[in-house]
Structures are given as C-alpha cells and as structure tokens.
Design a protein around this motif. Structure first.
Motif, PDB file in Angstrom:
ATOM      1  N   ALA A   1      11.875   3.516   9.033  1.00  0.00           N
ATOM      2  CA  ALA A   1      12.364   3.348   7.671  1.00  0.00           C
ATOM      3  C   ALA A   1      12.740   1.887   7.497  1.00  0.00           C
ATOM      4  O   ALA A   1      13.572   1.374   8.231  1.00  0.00           O
ATOM      5  N   LEU A   2      12.074   1.239   6.578  1.00  0.00           N
ATOM      6  CA  LEU A   2      12.366  -0.170   6.327  1.00  0.00           C
ATOM      7  C   LEU A   2      12.771  -0.319   4.869  1.00  0.00           C
ATOM      8  O   LEU A   2      12.039   0.106   3.972  1.00  0.00           O
TER       9      LEU A   2
ATOM     10  N   VAL B   1       0.830  -1.204   0.000  1.00  0.00           N
ATOM     11  CA  VAL B   1       0.000   0.000   0.000  1.00  0.00           C
ATOM     12  C   VAL B   1       0.864   1.254   0.000  1.00  0.00           C
ATOM     13  O   VAL B   1       0.359   2.351   0.182  1.00  0.00           O
ATOM     14  N   GLN B   2       2.128   1.092  -0.191  1.00  0.00           N
ATOM     15  CA  GLN B   2       3.098   2.193  -0.295  1.00  0.00           C
ATOM     16  C   GLN B   2       2.994   3.138   0.897  1.00  0.00           C
ATOM     17  O   GLN B   2       2.968   4.350   0.753  1.00  0.00           O
ATOM     18  N   GLY B   3       2.892   2.526   2.072  1.00  0.00           N
ATOM     19  CA  GLY B   3       2.921   3.333   3.276  1.00  0.00           C
ATOM     20  C   GLY B   3       1.709   4.217   3.467  1.00  0.00           C
ATOM     21  O   GLY B   3       1.741   5.159   4.244  1.00  0.00           O
ATOM     22  N   ASN B   4       0.622   3.919   2.755  1.00  0.00           N
ATOM     23  CA  ASN B   4      -0.615   4.689   2.926  1.00  0.00           C
ATOM     24  C   ASN B   4      -1.164   4.441   4.327  1.00  0.00           C
ATOM     25  O   ASN B   4      -1.601   3.341   4.660  1.00  0.00           O
TER      26      ASN B   4
ATOM     27  N   GLN C   1      10.339   5.077   3.806  1.00  0.00           N
ATOM     28  CA  GLN C   1       9.814   5.647   5.034  1.00  0.00           C
ATOM     29  C   GLN C   1       8.380   5.167   5.225  1.00  0.00           C
ATOM     30  O   GLN C   1       7.517   5.367   4.369  1.00  0.00           O
ATOM     31  N   LEU C   2       8.137   4.499   6.357  1.00  0.00           N
ATOM     32  CA  LEU C   2       6.786   3.960   6.595  1.00  0.00           C
ATOM     33  C   LEU C   2       6.189   4.637   7.822  1.00  0.00           C
ATOM     34  O   LEU C   2       6.914   4.951   8.765  1.00  0.00           O
TER      35      LEU C   2
ATOM     36  N   TYR D   1       3.972   5.264  11.346  1.00  0.00           N
ATOM     37  CA  TYR D   1       4.075   4.508  12.592  1.00  0.00           C
ATOM     38  C   TYR D   1       3.079   3.350  12.657  1.00  0.00           C
ATOM     39  O   TYR D   1       3.270   2.424  13.431  1.00  0.00           O
ATOM     40  N   GLN D   2       2.034   3.395  11.833  1.00  0.00           N
ATOM     41  CA  GLN D   2       1.038   2.311  11.857  1.00  0.00           C
ATOM     42  C   GLN D   2       1.671   0.935  11.658  1.00  0.00           C
ATOM     43  O   GLN D   2       1.141  -0.069  12.127  1.00  0.00           O
ATOM     44  N   VAL D   3       2.814   0.929  10.953  1.00  0.00           N
ATOM     45  CA  VAL D   3       3.464  -0.346  10.665  1.00  0.00           C
ATOM     46  C   VAL D   3       3.749  -1.128  11.951  1.00  0.00           C
ATOM     47  O   VAL D   3       3.488  -2.326  12.046  1.00  0.00           O
ATOM     48  N   ASN D   4       4.223  -0.402  12.984  1.00  0.00           N
ATOM     49  CA  ASN D   4       4.535  -1.076  14.247  1.00  0.00           C
ATOM     50  C   ASN D   4       3.322  -1.796  14.789  1.00  0.00           C
ATOM     51  O   ASN D   4       3.370  -2.955  15.204  1.00  0.00           O
ATOM     52  N   PHE D   5       2.209  -1.035  14.797  1.00  0.00           N
ATOM     53  CA  PHE D   5       0.983  -1.624  15.345  1.00  0.00           C
ATOM     54  C   PHE D   5       0.467  -2.747  14.460  1.00  0.00           C
ATOM     55  O   PHE D   5      -0.060  -3.743  14.943  1.00  0.00           O
ATOM     56  N   LEU D   6       0.641  -2.560  13.155  1.00  0.00           N
ATOM     57  CA  LEU D   6       0.196  -3.610  12.231  1.00  0.00           C
ATOM     58  C   LEU D   6       0.854  -4.931  12.597  1.00  0.00           C
ATOM     59  O   LEU D   6       0.182  -5.952  12.776  1.00  0.00           O
TER      60      LEU D   6
END
Lengths: 238, 397, 307
Positions: B216-217, B82-85, B221-222, B224-229
């Motif tokens: 940043a993965l 989702v390209q960091g959306n 640049q992603l 902060y939702q990524v952590n919770f995901l």
C-alpha cells in the motif's frame, strides 16, 4: 573511334575524373600517363561502363555508350587487359582463354583465333589444363593479353601492363604489344606509369594528373616535354 | 538568461513528451500504439532531415539531471498512472528486463559488430542457474542471481571464444548452433525440469518482506508487481548508465575499431582477445541478471522463453532501436515488448510480424529508430557555455 | 553387421537430403559471397507446393488419369522445383539486392527474417498449416530383398541426388553459363571486364539453385514421410552446416559434408544410449569444431584474410 567529351566521375563525394577529353582514332595506339591515384584505372572503368560518368559523353564508333551496361559496351568490340589479377584463378588456362571469346557465336572463329594466339604465345598450348592461379606473374599477364585478343576487339584497353613485373618481363610484354600492333589492325589505349616504354609503342599520349588531362600530344613531343621528363622519365624508371 | 530557462523547459518537455508517448502506447489498444509508433517514426525522419533531432539530443544531453529526474519520476509514478493494473505493470517489467538483455546484446552487435544469435541462451543460463539453486538447493534468490550472473559469464566466454577466430557468417553459425545446443540440452535434462520447466521459483526477500506481497503506497493498494518494477528499473538505470559510460570510454572506441577492421585495430595496440571477450562476457552478465530476475519474478521458467526465436526477438530490439546507442536500444526493447504483448490476441501472427518488421527496418531505417551518435569528447570541467555547444549552436555567449 | 549396414544406408539417405540444400548454400555463396539463410524454408515451401499439387489441388490425380504414374509424379515434382526456383529468385530481389555491397550483417538478418516469413506464411495459410502432414508418396514403396531400408523409394532418393549432382557438375564445368558462374565467383570484376552480364548470371544461378532446393525439399519430405511448416529452419541450418564442413563454395564439399554430418547423426542415434536426443547436438558440435580449427572445411581452399 573512341571519344570522351568532358567526362567527369566521382566516388561518392570525391571527384576522380574532371572534364576529361580524349580521342582515339582507328588504328592508333594512344597512351595515358599518370601517377598512382591520377584516375587511370577509373578512366578505363568509365569507358567500360563499370563506373558511370556524372557528366560528359562517351562515343564508340560514333555511338553514345556512356549509359550502357558493361556487357553491352564490351559486346561492341572493346576488350581490356586488366591490371594484375584479371584472371579466374581456379579455371584452367583454356577456360580463361575461352572466356575472352564470350561474345563470339561461331566456334570456327574461336578456333582460328586460338591458333593465332598459340602462335603468338607458343608456351600456351602445353599449359591449357593448368589452373590459371598457378601461373607466374609474367605468364598471367600474357594470358590476360591472349584472352583479350580472343575477343578480336576493335579497341584494346590495357591497364598498366608493366605493373608488378620484373624488368625482363616488362620488355617481353612490350614486345608482345609491338607485335600485336604490327600484325593486327587494332586500336590500343594503353594506360601506364612506365612512361618510357609506353611512349615507345604509342603514337600519341595524354598525361593525367589528379583526374585532369594536363598535357597531350604526339609521343615524340611528350618525350621531350619538361614536365614529362621530370615526373615520368626521371632516373629510376627504365 | 531567458534563453536558458527556455532551453531548460524545452528539454524537460521533450523528455516528458517521450514518456507520455510511451505511456499511451502501454495503456492503449494495439491500434493506438501502432499509430503512436508510426507518428514517432515520421517525426524522427522529418526531424532528422531538418536537423531538429540533433538539437533535441543536445537539449536533453545538456540537461541530463533534469531529464533523468523526469524519467525517474515517470517510472515512480507509473503504478499510480495505470491505477495498479497488474497486467500493464507486468508489461513494463518485461520491457525493463528485455531492455537489460538488449543492452548486453548491443555490446556484441553494436560494439564489435558481430551478431550473436545466442542472447537467449545467456538469458536462460542466468534464469536456470538461479532458479535451480533456489528451488533445488534452497539458496537465497539474491545469491542465486549472483550465481546466475557468474554462470552466464562462463557461457559468455564459451560463445565469445569462437568469436575470436570466426567472424561474419561463420560466427553466426557458431552462435546459432550454441543457442540450439543450449535449448536441446535443457529439454533433455530432466534434473532441471526438461521440457516442463522449473515451477515454484521463490521470490526475493528483504528482511521478512517478500517481493511477492502487495504494497500500500500513499493509501492506494498496489499489486506486488510494483516491487519488481522498481527493482528492474533501478537495475536498468544502473546498467544503462554503465553502458553509456562504456560507449564513451576507450573500451567502446576499441570495440568500434574492431568492428571496422580487427587487423587495423590490433595494429593500434588493441588487445583483440580481451576486448572481444569483454563484449561477450559483459553482455552475458547483463542477460544473466535479467534472466535470473525474470525467473524470480514469474516463479516459472520454461525452455520456450529461451529459444532461438527469443534470441531473434532480442536482435530485433537492438536493430529496431538503434545499434550502439543506449537510449535507442532501450527504446527498441520497450517498444517491441509492448507490441508483442498487445499482439497476444493474434499470437499466430507474432513471428510473422517480427520477420516483416526486421526486413522493413533493415531496408528503410538500417540504423534503427535512434541512430548512433557521433562521440563528443569534452573537458570534464566544462562550464555551462562549453566550447562545444557554443560552436554548434552558433555562439550563445 | 546387419544393423551397421542398414545404419550406413540410413546415413547415406540422410546425407542425400542434406547435400542438395548444402549445394544451394555453396552455390550462392560462391556466386555472391553471401549466405542465404532462408534456403531450408524455401526447400520446404517447395515440398509443400508438391504436396498441394498432389493433394489439395488434385493435379497429380488428374495427371495420372492420362499419364502413367511415374511421369505424372515427375511433372508434379518438376512444377514444385520450378516454384522454389521462382521463390528463391524472389528472395534474391526482395532481401538480397537491397543489401548488396553493405555490411553482411544486414543481409544475414534479412535472409533469416525472410525464412521466418516463409515459414509463418505456410503455417498461416496452408490448410491445417501448423499441423504435421503425411507427405504423399510419389515414389514407389516396394522393398528390394528383405531389408526394410532397401526399398525402391530409398534407392530412387539416392539416384535422384546422384543425377542432380552430376547434372550440376556438367552444367557448371561444361557450359558457358556454368563457366560464367565460376568466373563470377572467382573474380567478379574480371568477369564483368570480359563482358559477362553479371546480373543475368546471378539470376540464373538463383534459378538453378532454387530448382535443386525444390528437389531437395521433395526428397527430404519423402525420406521423413512427413512435412511440417517449421521443418525448414532446422533443414536449412543443417544444410549450412554441411556446406561449411565440406568447404563453403565447393560442390563436392557439400557431398562430403553431408555424408559426415549424416553419419555422425545416425551413428550417435544408433549406437549411443539415449543418443537420439543428442544427435543434433553432436552435429552442431562438429560444425563448431570445424569453424574453430578448420574453417575452410574439408574440401575448401584456405583463404588468407585480406588486409
């Protein structure tokens, strides 16, 4: 008067009745003998339209009835004395009786029949205001019969009138049946496990086993039949 | 041998297909999502009639490791897809959180066959306990979450206790009443924010790393939702596996026995009290954790997130997906969360939609999208060509 | 003393609004062993219909041009009640018939969902549907004496409830159709065996119950003087509580239960500091206690669980 031609029924995938042929002539008393699970109650429910046959035809007074809803079939003059709790426990005895005359429009007829019924069951008039649920087992059975008589049916179906009753009460019930036969021009189809009693009041009989009629004939002949003797008249039943 | 590779790739492909369908639903407009769902329903119905679905199930079941791997990879790659959306990631997180609640609710609805109308109260109990402790008492969010879990279990006992005595309509009234009491109590308690909710809930931290910092993965640049995901889906995976184990265990069987007939179940030696309370407490634990995470994720909780209509939405998820079937429940939760988010523009029609969807599902597909499977018991040391698959597939020996 | 008397009067009024919907729950439960969760919404839909007739559609205004005001009021309320009778019968066809004989959870959920649908449809399609509306006063407002609560309106609300309950009592116990309803609720199979047209009687039960619900919705809206699209949810829930406390299936139970719940609510509001917020909590707690310790209710008969 009543004719079942090759009637079969099933509950889901399980066949209950298989190609049953039964005839009842006007004025006759016919009994159907069978053990538990033979399909006796289903047979009566099929006649009343509560269970639809999957095959076969049912005629009442030469009219085909097997596709009619129960209330239309009953309105044509069939009444049933149900097995066990066929009453409305919280209604009074009087209202229970009146439910029997559901299809009678003329109040005069109902009064006349009530008088008749009171004569046949002298204990009834004193108990009219009592709730039906408070009656004893025998009284309930009698009330069930009285209610069916109030419909003044051409054909009276009886589902195991002896079931769950004490021996003395069974005798009483069968005395009542004999009296009804004597006093009224009525056709009776009696379903019973108690073969000895049933064959005494009936003129003809059928034996139902696992959903199929395996024997039929005059009551006297059935009484002498070996299968009936062995399965239904053996010691222990009275 | 060729057959084996064929089956292996087929299983992988079907899982991949499911993942991609979900991705399309997630990333596209409402209409496309609805079309995908309608198509899926058609495929499921046709497939069931032709017994294809059973085979797909067996394919997936026989290659568990591969399929779990594909799903894990899909979740892992989702932020990049989702390209960091962050909005789409938010939907995915909510889908995960709701899935956990729905799995917990399923212990009651699917397991013991009692509809609990208070899952949102369990969920809210976890959220409010954890938020209150970390905001007002300065407790670590991790510990707060644990306390939220415990308090939710306490509430589970409170709601579960009546279930020991009442069933059917009576129990539904009890749970509805408790759900409403819960929301009324919150609205009337100023010390937990009353109708204003609790703002400023801190986020989880590991070492010095707050979950609310973007990462940043791989050079991208992603948000902060990524952590919770990842946190939510790791937990969801654990909880789903646990639920599946439970379903196949004696407990799951005992629950179903109670659902069919509690008296007969008791006559078989099932301890009605413990077994039924377990269904409520476990369900409450699931919901409590999910609620706590929700609070720490969004940093704000209000009573409207935990009211009766939220409970109905959880129930819809379980019924839509398929009662007593873990993949089904998760699917139901994921689908409804996505549709719900996509309906934001028509928020006036939201509840109407839930009402209509529920009635339609109950009439045309009462067992849900993925109905419950028959339990298959196998020996632990089954070889690749187990007796079970040999019998059912007609012998591949 | 003055306060207590006026609170008692207030509680009786509230009980009246609860009783009719409680009777609806009992009637349908008795006849079909089913709890129809959307009854509150149906009743409020009836109140909306009455409001539409008297405001938007102007039926009341044009009627009162020809007829005296009370009669045109009665006509409007009657039309509204017929509307709910139709609506609840529609509910029967749409969300109860498909689930007959299946797991009760299905009909439970479908009727709850139906309630949501009714509620949301009102909210979406009634003009200004999501805002509270002042309910048009079809009942006379004048006071009797100097107590604010002792108004003609309140007396008429109590009187209408009383008349409705009496009519229902007469119907259920003195007419053939009413006795058939009782027969079906006591022993469905035997009822069919004496030739009762089961389906017809059920539809009649729903029509009658729906009519009472319409009156109930009208009384509620008149009592609170306002109407909101989502009032039905709570109203229906309270009605179910009333029926359970009184004894599900018992008509008198609904009256007794209505009084109990209403008294609890009114007295918690009046005599406990800060009690307003907790009146519903108290009512629900009472219901939960009843279900736990006396599930047959005050007037219901104890049923032994069948094995």
């Amino acid at each position: 008067m009543l004719e079942l031609k090759n009637v079969s029924t099933r509950y889901g995938q399980i066949p209950i009745l298989m190609q049953v042929n039964i005839q009842v002539a006007r004025g006759e008393t016919v009994c159907i003998l069978g053990a538990n699970g033979a399909g006796k109650t289903t047979l009566l429910k099929t006649i009343l339209g509560m269970v639809k046959p999957t095959a076969g035809e049912i005629y009442f007074n030469k009219q085909r009835i097997d596709s009619l809803p129960p209330h239309n079939i009953i309105a044509q003059g069939i009444a049933i004395v149900p097995e066990r709790e066929g009453l409305f426990p919280k209604l009074t005895v009087e209202n229970n009786l009146l439910m029997g005359g559901y299809y009678e429009q003329d109040p005069g007829n109902i009064l006349a029949r009530l008088a008749e019924v009171y004569q046949a069951f002298p204990w009834l008039p004193q108990r009219l205001k009592q709730k039906a649920g408070t009656l004893s087992g025998g009284e309930r059975k009698m009330l069930g019969i009285a209610r069916a008589l109030l419909a003044n049916p051409q054909l009276l179906l009886m589902d195991e009138p002896s079931l769950g009753l004490a021996p003395a009460t069974i005798n009483e019930v069968f005395n009542v049946i004999t009296r009804i036969k004597r006093d009224k021009e009525i056709t009776i189809l009696l379903v019973e496990q108690n073969a000895r009693k049933a064959l005494l009041v009936a003129e003809r009989g059928y034996v139902l086993q696992k959903g199929a009629v395996i024997l039929e004939g005059p009551a006297a002949a059935l009484q002498e039949n070996e299968i009936v003797k062995k399965s239904y008249l053996a010691a222990g039943s009275f | 041998m060729g057959n084996k590779i064929y089956r292996y790739s087929l299983a992988g492909l079907s899982t991949l297909g499911i993942c991609m369908a979900l991705y399309v639903c997630l990333s596209s407009a409402l209409l496309v999502a609805l079309i995908v769902i309608a198509l899926a329903i058609v495929i499921l119905s046709v497939g069931e009639r032709k017994n294809v679905i059973d085979k797909v199930y067996r394919l997936i079941g026989d290659n568990k490791a591969l399929n779990l791997g594909i799903i894990a990879l899909f979740i892992l790659l989702l932020p990049f897809l989702v390209q960091g959306n962050n909005y789409l990631l938010h939907i995915a997180i909510m889908a995960g959180i709701f899935s956990i609640v729905a799995l917990g609710l399923n212990f009651q609805i699917g397991g013991i066959g009692q509809i609990n109308f208070a899952p949102a109260a369990f969920y809210g109990m976890g959220a409010y306990t954890s938020a209150f402790l970390s905001v007002k008492m300065g407790l670590s969010p991790w510990l707060g979450t644990l306390c939220g879990l415990l308090m939710a279990i306490v509430l589970g006992v409170v709601v579960g206790f009546p279930a020991l005595k009442a069933r059917g309509y009576y129990l539904s009234l009890v749970t509805i009443a408790l759900q409403i009491i819960f929301t009324l109590m919150i609205v009337n308690s100023p010390w937990i924010g009353g109708p204003n909710g609790i703002p400023g809930i801190p986020s989880y931290q590991i070492g010095g790393f707050s979950f609310r910092t973007p990462v940043a993965l791989g050079g991208i640049q992603l948000p902060y939702q990524v952590n919770f995901l990842y946190l939510v889906y790791i937990l969801l995976a654990l909880f789903a596996l646990a639920a599946n184990r439970l379903y196949n265990s004696r407990v799951g069987l005992a629950w179903n026995a109670i659902e069919q007939d509690p008296i007969v179940a008791a006559c078989q030696g099932i301890n009605l009290t413990n077994t039924q309370l377990l269904a409520f407490c476990l369900g409450a634990a699931y919901a409590g954790i999910a609620g706590a995470i929700y609070g720490h994720y969004t940093s704000f909780i209000g009573v409207e997130n935990f009211d009766f209509s939220q409970s109905l939405i959880f129930i819809c998820m379980v019924i839509l997906g398929g009662t007593d079937n873990v993949p089904g429940v998760v699917l139901g939760a994921v689908l409804l969360t996505m549709i719900d988010e996509k309906l934001r523009d028509f928020s006036g029609y939201r509840l109407l939609m839930y009402g209509i969807v529920l009635i339609i599902i109950l009439i045309i597909r009462p067992k849900g999208l993925l109905p419950k499977r028959i339990r298959v018991y196998q020996q632990k040391d089954r070889s690749e060509y187990s007796s079970h698959s040999a019998v059912v597939t007609g012998g591949s020996r | 003393m003055e306060l207590i008397i006026s609170q008692i009067l207030n509680a009786v009024m509230l009980a009246c609004t609860y009783t009719l919907v409680g009777i609806g729950f009992s009637l349908f439960f008795g006849a079909m062993d089913i709890v129809v969760f959307c009854l509150g919404d149906v009743a409020i839909a009836g109140a909306f219909a009455i409001m539409a007739l008297s405001t938007v559609m102007g039926v009341y205004a044009s009627l009162s041009g020809i007829l005296p005001a009370p009669i045109s009021g009665i006509i409007v309320v009657f039309i509204g009640a017929c509307f709910t009778a139709g609506l609840v019968t529609l509910m029967y066809r749409a969300v109860i018939v498909p689930f007959e004989g299946k797991n009760i959870n299905a009909s439970l959920l479908s009727t709850i969902a139906a309630g949501i649908v009714i509620r949301e449809l009102i909210g979406l399609f009634y003009p200004e549907g999501r805002n509270p509306h002042a309910f048009p006063q079809l009942l006379p407002a004048g006071l009797i004496g100097d107590n604010v609560l002792l108004s003609w309106r309140n007396i008429i609300i109590i009187a209408i409830t009383f008349i409705m309950v009496m009519l229902l009592y007469w119907f259920v116990n003195r007419t053939k159709t009413g006795l058939s309803i009782q027969a079906i609720s006591q022993n469905k199979e035997a009822a069919i065996m004496v030739g009762i047209n089961w389906h017809r009687i059920i539809v009649i039960t729903f029509l009658i119950g729906g009519f009472l619900l319409g009156i109930g919705g009208f009384l509620t809206a008149s009592y609170f003087n306002s109407l909101r699209f989502d009032m039905g949810a709570m109203y229906g829930l309270k009605g179910f509580c009333v029926a359970v406390v009184g004894g599900l299936g018992s008509i008198y139970g609904a009256i007794v239960g209505g009084l109990l719940i209403a008294f609890v609510e009114v007295f918690v509001t009046a005599f406990i500091p800060g009690g307003t917020a907790y009146s519903s909590v108290a009512a629900f707690l009472i219901v939960v206690l009843f279900i736990l310790f006396k599930p047959e209710g005050i007037l219901g008969e104890k049923t032994v669980e069948k094995v």
